[in-house]
Design a protein around this motif. Structure first.
Motif, PDB file in Angstrom:
ATOM      1  N   THR A  29       7.683  -5.889  -3.182  1.00 51.05           N
ATOM      2  CA  THR A  29       7.422  -5.623  -1.769  1.00 51.05           C
ATOM      3  C   THR A  29       8.405  -6.331  -0.906  1.00 51.05           C
ATOM      4  OG1 THR A  29       6.007  -7.596  -1.659  1.00 51.05           O
ATOM      5  CG2 THR A  29       4.806  -5.350  -2.297  1.00 51.05           C
ATOM      6  N   MET A  30       9.004  -7.494  -1.522  1.00 47.34           N
ATOM      7  CA  MET A  30       9.772  -8.326  -0.716  1.00 47.34           C
ATOM      8  C   MET A  30      11.318  -8.016  -1.156  1.00 47.34           C
ATOM      9  SD  MET A  30       8.574  -9.956   1.788  1.00 47.34           S
ATOM     10  CE  MET A  30       9.564 -11.238   2.226  1.00 47.34           C
ATOM     11  N   CYS A  31      12.308  -7.889  -0.228  1.00 50.27           N
ATOM     12  CA  CYS A  31      13.764  -7.939  -0.523  1.00 50.27           C
ATOM     13  C   CYS A  31      14.567  -8.952   0.489  1.00 50.27           C
ATOM     14  CB  CYS A  31      14.287  -6.449  -0.360  1.00 50.27           C
ATOM     15  SG  CYS A  31      14.698  -5.658  -1.929  1.00 50.27           S
ATOM     16  N   ILE A  32      13.718  -9.894   0.991  1.00 51.81           N
ATOM     17  CA  ILE A  32      14.475 -10.955   1.738  1.00 51.81           C
ATOM     18  C   ILE A  32      14.033 -12.284   1.054  1.00 51.81           C
ATOM     19  CG2 ILE A  32      14.894 -12.160   4.059  1.00 51.81           C
ATOM     20  CD1 ILE A  32      13.638  -9.403   5.059  1.00 51.81           C
ATOM     21  N   PHE A  33      14.950 -13.216   0.753  1.00 48.06           N
ATOM     22  CA  PHE A  33      14.549 -14.421   0.117  1.00 48.06           C
ATOM     23  C   PHE A  33      15.285 -15.640   0.699  1.00 48.06           C
ATOM     24  CE2 PHE A  33      15.699 -10.887  -2.712  1.00 48.06           C
ATOM     25  CZ  PHE A  33      14.589 -10.513  -3.349  1.00 48.06           C
ATOM     26  N   GLN A  34      14.707 -16.818   0.254  1.00 50.01           N
ATOM     27  CA  GLN A  34      15.331 -18.007   0.891  1.00 50.01           C
ATOM     28  C   GLN A  34      16.603 -18.384  -0.102  1.00 50.01           C
ATOM     29  OE1 GLN A  34      11.227 -20.535   0.741  1.00 50.01           O
ATOM     30  NE2 GLN A  34      12.663 -21.457   2.244  1.00 50.01           N
ATOM     31  N   ARG A  35      17.530 -18.502   0.779  1.00 45.77           N
ATOM     32  CA  ARG A  35      18.846 -18.827  -0.135  1.00 45.77           C
ATOM     33  C   ARG A  35      18.659 -20.074  -1.010  1.00 45.77           C
ATOM     34  NH1 ARG A  35      23.941 -17.047   1.285  1.00 45.77           N
ATOM     35  NH2 ARG A  35      23.165 -16.679   3.523  1.00 45.77           N
ATOM     36  N   SER A  36      18.008 -20.988  -0.682  1.00 45.31           N
ATOM     37  CA  SER A  36      17.954 -22.328  -1.565  1.00 45.31           C
ATOM     38  C   SER A  36      17.200 -21.779  -2.694  1.00 45.31           C
ATOM     39  CB  SER A  36      17.192 -23.265  -0.722  1.00 45.31           C
ATOM     40  OG  SER A  36      16.024 -22.988  -0.442  1.00 45.31           O
ATOM     41  N   VAL A  37      15.970 -20.908  -2.642  1.00 45.40           N
ATOM     42  CA  VAL A  37      15.207 -20.627  -3.877  1.00 45.40           C
ATOM     43  C   VAL A  37      16.103 -19.698  -4.708  1.00 45.40           C
ATOM     44  CG1 VAL A  37      13.158 -19.311  -4.595  1.00 45.40           C
ATOM     45  CG2 VAL A  37      13.275 -20.887  -2.541  1.00 45.40           C
ATOM     46  N   VAL A  38      16.969 -18.810  -4.234  1.00 40.77           N
ATOM     47  CA  VAL A  38      17.952 -17.888  -4.987  1.00 40.77           C
ATOM     48  C   VAL A  38      18.750 -19.000  -5.690  1.00 40.77           C
ATOM     49  CG1 VAL A  38      19.217 -16.115  -5.037  1.00 40.77           C
ATOM     50  CG2 VAL A  38      17.488 -15.800  -3.555  1.00 40.77           C
ATOM     51  N   GLN A  39      19.173 -19.854  -4.955  1.00 36.64           N
ATOM     52  CA  GLN A  39      20.339 -20.486  -5.747  1.00 36.64           C
ATOM     53  C   GLN A  39      19.659 -21.334  -6.861  1.00 36.64           C
ATOM     54  OE1 GLN A  39      21.785 -22.951  -2.602  1.00 36.64           O
ATOM     55  NE2 GLN A  39      23.255 -21.264  -2.094  1.00 36.64           N
ATOM     56  N   GLU A  66       0.847  -1.099  -0.073  1.00 37.37           N
ATOM     57  CA  GLU A  66       0.009  -0.091   0.168  1.00 37.37           C
ATOM     58  C   GLU A  66       0.935   1.190   0.063  1.00 37.37           C
ATOM     59  OE1 GLU A  66      -4.051  -1.707   2.373  1.00 37.37           O
ATOM     60  OE2 GLU A  66      -2.350  -0.721   3.417  1.00 37.37           O
ATOM     61  N   SER A  67       1.988   1.264   0.723  1.00 38.79           N
ATOM     62  CA  SER A  67       3.060   2.363   0.815  1.00 38.79           C
ATOM     63  C   SER A  67       4.031   2.442  -0.162  1.00 38.79           C
ATOM     64  CB  SER A  67       3.648   2.330   2.148  1.00 38.79           C
ATOM     65  OG  SER A  67       4.296   1.557   2.202  1.00 38.79           O
ATOM     66  N   ASN A  68       4.080   1.298  -1.214  1.00 37.11           N
ATOM     67  CA  ASN A  68       5.174   1.477  -2.173  1.00 37.11           C
ATOM     68  C   ASN A  68       6.619   1.288  -1.368  1.00 37.11           C
ATOM     69  OD1 ASN A  68       6.187   0.959  -4.912  1.00 37.11           O
ATOM     70  ND2 ASN A  68       6.365   3.160  -5.099  1.00 37.11           N
ATOM     71  N   SER A  69       6.738   0.424  -0.394  1.00 40.63           N
ATOM     72  CA  SER A  69       8.070   0.274   0.464  1.00 40.63           C
ATOM     73  C   SER A  69       8.381  -1.166   0.484  1.00 40.63           C
ATOM     74  CB  SER A  69       7.800   0.779   1.877  1.00 40.63           C
ATOM     75  OG  SER A  69       6.943  -0.023   2.429  1.00 40.63           O
ATOM     76  N   LEU A  70       9.492  -1.348   1.004  1.00 43.95           N
ATOM     77  CA  LEU A  70       9.796  -2.581   1.008  1.00 43.95           C
ATOM     78  C   LEU A  70      10.006  -3.439   2.492  1.00 43.95           C
ATOM     79  CD1 LEU A  70      13.215  -2.226  -0.924  1.00 43.95           C
ATOM     80  CD2 LEU A  70      11.115  -3.357  -1.772  1.00 43.95           C
ATOM     81  N   VAL A  71       9.931  -4.815   2.377  1.00 45.46           N
ATOM     82  CA  VAL A  71      10.037  -5.562   3.601  1.00 45.46           C
ATOM     83  C   VAL A  71      11.464  -6.198   3.489  1.00 45.46           C
ATOM     84  CG1 VAL A  71       9.393  -7.742   4.825  1.00 45.46           C
ATOM     85  CG2 VAL A  71       7.767  -6.315   3.571  1.00 45.46           C
ATOM     86  N   ASN A  72      12.315  -5.618   4.164  1.00 40.83           N
ATOM     87  CA  ASN A  72      13.772  -5.972   4.176  1.00 40.83           C
ATOM     88  C   ASN A  72      14.264  -5.814   5.465  1.00 40.83           C
ATOM     89  OD1 ASN A  72      14.044  -3.243   5.078  1.00 40.83           O
ATOM     90  ND2 ASN A  72      14.527  -2.507   2.846  1.00 40.83           N
ATOM     91  N   ALA A  73      15.556  -6.066   5.840  1.00 42.77           N
ATOM     92  CA  ALA A  73      16.257  -6.095   7.236  1.00 42.77           C
ATOM     93  C   ALA A  73      15.953  -4.937   7.973  1.00 42.77           C
ATOM     94  CB  ALA A  73      17.730  -6.662   7.167  1.00 42.77           C
ATOM     95  N   VAL A  74      15.887  -3.875   7.394  1.00 44.59           N
ATOM     96  CA  VAL A  74      15.718  -2.785   8.206  1.00 44.59           C
ATOM     97  C   VAL A  74      14.488  -2.531   8.682  1.00 44.59           C
ATOM     98  CG1 VAL A  74      15.826  -0.108   7.964  1.00 44.59           C
ATOM     99  CG2 VAL A  74      17.686  -1.458   6.815  1.00 44.59           C
ATOM    100  N   SER A  75      13.515  -2.806   8.003  1.00 47.06           N
ATOM    101  CA  SER A  75      12.199  -2.655   8.319  1.00 47.06           C
ATOM    102  C   SER A  75      11.508  -3.562   9.339  1.00 47.06           C
ATOM    103  CB  SER A  75      11.087  -2.757   6.874  1.00 47.06           C
ATOM    104  OG  SER A  75      11.026  -4.107   6.466  1.00 47.06           O
ATOM    105  N   LEU A  76      12.119  -4.908   9.380  1.00 55.37           N
ATOM    106  CA  LEU A  76      11.739  -5.779  10.300  1.00 55.37           C
ATOM    107  C   LEU A  76      12.617  -5.618  11.622  1.00 55.37           C
ATOM    108  CD1 LEU A  76      12.051  -9.199   8.473  1.00 55.37           C
ATOM    109  CD2 LEU A  76      10.066  -7.780   8.397  1.00 55.37           C
ATOM    110  N   ALA A  77      13.399  -4.751  11.577  1.00 50.96           N
ATOM    111  CA  ALA A  77      14.218  -4.430  12.822  1.00 50.96           C
ATOM    112  C   ALA A  77      13.219  -3.692  13.774  1.00 50.96           C
ATOM    113  CB  ALA A  77      15.571  -3.588  12.617  1.00 50.96           C
TER     114      ALA A  77
END
Length: 553
Positions: A484-494, A374-385
């Motif tokens: 929306t998402m900037c955190i991923f599963q390492r196995s999926v990225v590989q 809704e806010s055109n932002s990201l879910v990342n390490a900073v936002s989860l902190a």
């Protein structure tokens, strides 16, 4: 007439007066009865109560005397003068009374006297422990040989179970007294045995940072690793689905088992009218998806499933193709005409996941992803902190992140995309807060399952790239969710990297499906398959570039 009224008033007055007198008389009788010596003895002054009162005034534990022969011998004739316990300060002396109590302590032996003194000291220690209970700090000593075990029982009377005076080991009592540290209020115990060591590490509070999240029940350290990957600790929170060996055994069993029954579908079991809820001979449940003449929907279901396996996902229900043939052992006992199924066509037999047929299994979009959308932002390490996320929330976020990538690659329009479309057309953003279509959670394992993937890769590509303005809108919907998402599963990225490196990713997927499913090439294909061969590489590249963007931020 007036005289009659006067008599009635007079009678009423005398009635009230008589009742009041009777009530006062009854009350006086009750008070006298309660104050009588006989009732006093029944209530409080029996030998047991005398003994408890004596214990309260003198701070002695006298349970050991109950079984003493000398106690019973001298109890009848003993005389005692009331006195204070030794060492008690004057201001702490209980209220004095004129009553005379029998004191059996004057007639006990030296051994019994010693036991009473020991019991008195222990009772004092217990009361100190109880008084300071709130100040205890429970912790485990890293060195077992130096371990200090604190009193953790809720019931103080059960902390130590001592036998009567005849069976008591005085040496053990003295040992406890000598080992008592009044400053720390801890009891020393022998070295820990293996069963006393906790199976899990103690919970410790840590400072909240970008890479760690703390909550009241669990501590998650290193939530994000290397900037964009969920840590191993977080990935361990995700409930497990079928592994490759289990899936191979399941697939083999489906192909060998005869069909026992075909049941009509319902809103929570297999959906569409021509689908069937299938029961195999061994009791295995399946959904039979029959979509002829729209064969691309059956093929889309199969290819979407094998794409999930390429991406190391385990939350897409398994799919096995079966050719409808009444002459085979599998279909010989079924009336295909009654189901509206045509001989020689293909049906997709889809794994049935239990505990997902009620409304309790419905899923909503996580708050973090909804706010980012809704806010055109990201879910990342900073936002989860800034959030105190529980393990279930973290587990959902991990699974949602992978689902967003999967739905982008397949262009699935019948899950989150349909919710976005509804919110856009009706100008009602609250639609995104409703139950997400074709996404369920298993009530036993709390694992998210991506069901009904028939639109993936073929029909969805046909809509997006040949659907005009409507198709362009769905392209936008998928892009919005991907970003929306900037955190991923390492196995999926590989796995994405491996697929991205191939010259023809669509052919890699086809070959992988062909190795597992012998009927995949026999399903008729239309123009949507040509679009898939061109655009699958494009959408895969979009995902890969987005991951690089998150990595380089």
């Amino acid at each position: 007439m007036r005289g009659i009224k006067f008599r009635k008033v007079r009678m009423l007055f005398f009635s009230i007066f008589s009742f009041s007198c009777f009530f006062v008389l009854l009350l006086n009788l009750m008070v006298v009865q309660l104050n009588s010596p006989e009732n006093a003895r029944k209530l409080n002054l029996n030998p047991g109560s005398l003994q408890r009162k004596l214990s309260q005034h003198q701070k002695f534990v006298v349970e050991d005397l109950d079984n003493s022969e000398e106690f019973r011998k001298h109890y009848q004739n003993a005389k005692i003068i009331e006195r204070k316990p030794q060492g008690m300060k004057e201001e702490n002396v209980p209220h004095k009374s004129n009553k005379v109590f029998y004191n059996p302590v004057q007639y006990i032996t030296e051994k019994q006297k010693h036991n009473i003194e020991m019991d008195y000291k222990i009772s004092q220690l217990k009361k100190l422990v109880k008084k300071k209970r709130q100040d205890f700090i429970y912790d485990y000593e890293p060195d077992i040989n130096k371990a200090y075990i604190e009193d953790e029982d809720e019931d103080d009377e059960d902390d130590y179970d001592y036998p009567n005076s005849k069976e008591m080991n005085n040496h053990n009592k003295e040992l406890i007294l000598n080992n008592f540290n009044e400053t720390k209020l801890n009891f020393l115990k022998p070295k820990l045995k293996f069963h006393e060591v906790p199976l899990v590490k103690p919970v410790k509070l840590v400072t909240k940072s970008v890479l760690s999240i703390t909550n009241k029940t669990h501590v998650i350290r290193n939530v994000v690793e290397d900037g964009i990957y969920w840590s191993n600790e977080v990935e361990q929170l995700i409930p497990k689905g079928f592994d490759d060996d289990q899936l191979a055994n399941w697939t083999k069993n489906i192909r060998q088992q005869p069909i026992k029954s075909l049941k009509l579908p319902t809103w929570n079991k297999c959906g569409r009218a021509k689908n069937r809820y299938v029961i195999l001979g061994d009791g295995t449940s399946l959904c039979g998806r029959y979509r002829h003449p729209h064969n691309k929907l059956v093929l889309g279901e199969v290819l979407s499933f094998y794409l999930s396996k390429l991406l190391k996902m385990d939350n897409v229900p398994g799919v096995v193709l079966s050719k409808l043939d009444s002459s085979t052992l599998q279909w010989s006992s079924q009336n295909l005409d009654e189901a509206g199924w045509e001989e020689g066509k293909f049906v997709a037999l889809i794994q049935w996941i239990p505990d997902m047929e009620t409304r309790k299994s419905y899923v909503h979009m996580p708050k973090q992803i909804l706010e980012a959308l809704e806010s055109n932002s990201l879910v990342n390490a900073v936002s989860l902190a800034d959030d105190h996320l529980s393990p279930p929330v973290l587990s959902d976020l991990v699974q949602w992140g992978t689902m967003i990538i999967f739905d982008y690659l397949t262009a699935n329009y019948d899950r989150v995309g349909s919710m976005q479309d509804g919110a856009y057309r009706e100008k009602n953003p609250s639609i995104l807060k409703e139950n997400i279509r074709n996404l369920r959670v298993s009530l036993q394992k709390r694992k998210l399952w991506l069901i009904d993937n028939e639109s993936g890769l073929l029909d969805a590509y046909d809509l997006l790239y040949k659907g005009g303005e409507n198709g362009k809108q769905f392209i936008t919907f998928h892009q919005q969710m991907l970003r929306t998402m900037c955190i991923f599963q390492r196995s999926v990225v590989q796995a994405l990297q491996s697929l991205h490196k191939t010259i023809e990713p669509h052919k890699t997927l086809e070959d992988f499906a062909r190795q597992q499913e012998p009927f995949v090439d026999q399903i008729p294909k239309d123009d949507s398959f040509d679009i898939f061969k061109i655009m699958f590489s494009k959408r895969l590249n979009d995902v890969f570039e987005w991951i690089l963007y998150c990595q380089n931020r």
